[in-house]
Design an enzyme around this catalytic site. Structure first.
Site: not given
Ligand code: AMP
Length: 285
Positions: A160, A33, A29, A194, A36
């Site tokens: 998820q 960081h 999304m 977040r 990702h």
């Molecule tokens: P999001 O943008 O929050 O939907 O996350 C995109 C992807 O990045 C999802 O598969 C998350 O599980 C993964 N993700 C988010 N935070 C972390 C983290 N701290 N370490 C590893 N993967 C992450």
């Protein structure tokens, strides 16, 4: 140089020109960081072409959630991906699909919902009842649009991951799911878009989350009584939405067959809900 597409039409054109290349998909999304970036890096190692999608999916937000205020930082995200693209092999390619409007993903009249069933209603689903249907619907959409061979997700969102794996199995989708470890900051807090909602004091308070999980992990590994510790934590501290030790295969109570446990929690610091988990092999000593 990365390639950037903001319409499905342009992305389709690019995708149709790919032939036998191995394709990895990293759905995000945005507001990228290091968590990702770790997914993107892994995909560039394992595939010829990595497709990063950046889409704040309205379907996975409830009516009173943070869809409007969710951080949208496309220029910074593209700069981060471009910087890492300089470090990868010249043979590898990164394409970003960042739909310019919701209609690129959900055209007028779109009415399908993919729902995996009961696992979507517990833990995160008990406070966010339509969240996982929104996730599986967009992920299915991204799978069919990108026709990727492997998709990368983060262990941070453990429920998820299980729900997406179940969707892939039930629908027999021809894609592999790779789960990557949680990336944390120096203090142990799992990186999350977040986290930026946290004030300085809430950020300090948030460390209770990883610190408690690490404490439980130690109790499990040293075969001490973790159950009393967990029930004391839950009794005395109302900031925990849940804190449980489960079978990592299905997020159900551990059984004789359990190979690996997951210590999984949702914790509120101020008004921000944070997720974290730690995997522990059953025979860890
Ligand atoms: P999001 O943008 O929050 O939907 O996350 C995109 C992807 O990045 C999802 O598969 C998350 O599980 C993964 N993700 C988010 N935070 C972390 C983290 N701290 N370490 C590893 N993967 C992450």
């Amino acid at each position: 140089m990365i390639k950037v597409f903001t319409t499905k039409k342009d992305f389709d054109h690019y995708r149709n020109a790919l032939k036998s290349e191995k394709i990895g998909l990293v759905p995000t999304m945005g507001n990228l960081h290091k968590g990702h970036i770790s997914l993107i890096e892994k995909s560039t190692v394992e595939n010829d072409v990595t497709i990063v999608t950046i889409f704040v999916n309205p379907k996975q937000f409830g009516p009173n959630e943070d869809f409007d205020k969710y951080p949208r930082t496309l220029d910074e995200d593209l700069a981060k991906i471009s910087a890492m693209a300089l470090l990868i092999s010249a043979q590898k390619e990164i394409a970003v699909f960042a739909p310019g409007s919701n209609e690129e993903i959900y055209p007028q009249g779109f009415s399908t919902t993919i729902s995996v069933g009961p696992m979507t209603q517990k833990f995160e689903g008990s406070v966010r009842p339509t969240h996982f249907d929104g996730v599986t619907t967009v992920v299915y959409r991204l799978f069919t649009i990108t026709r990727a061979h492997i998709a990368y997700f983060g262990q941070k969102d453990v429920q998820q991951c299980l729900i997406i794996k179940k969707m892939v199995k039930d629908l027999d989708i021809k894609i592999k799911i790779h789960i990557m470890p949680i990336v944390r900051n120096a203090e142990g807090l799992a990186l999350s878009s977040r986290n930026q909602y946290l004030s300085e004091s809430e950020r300090a308070e948030a460390l209770t989350l990883p610190q408690t999980l690490v404490k439980i992990e130690k109790l499990i590994r040293t075969k001490q009584d973790y159950k009393t510790f967990v029930s004391d934590v839950l009794k005395n501290d109302k900031r925990w939405d849940y804190l449980e030790i489960l079978d990592s295969d299905n997020m159900e109570a551990p059984s004789a067959k359990t190979q690996e446990l997951v210590i999984v929690a949702a914790f509120r610091s101020g008004t921000t809900r944070l997720l974290d988990n730690i995997l522990v092999p059953v025979h860890a000593g």
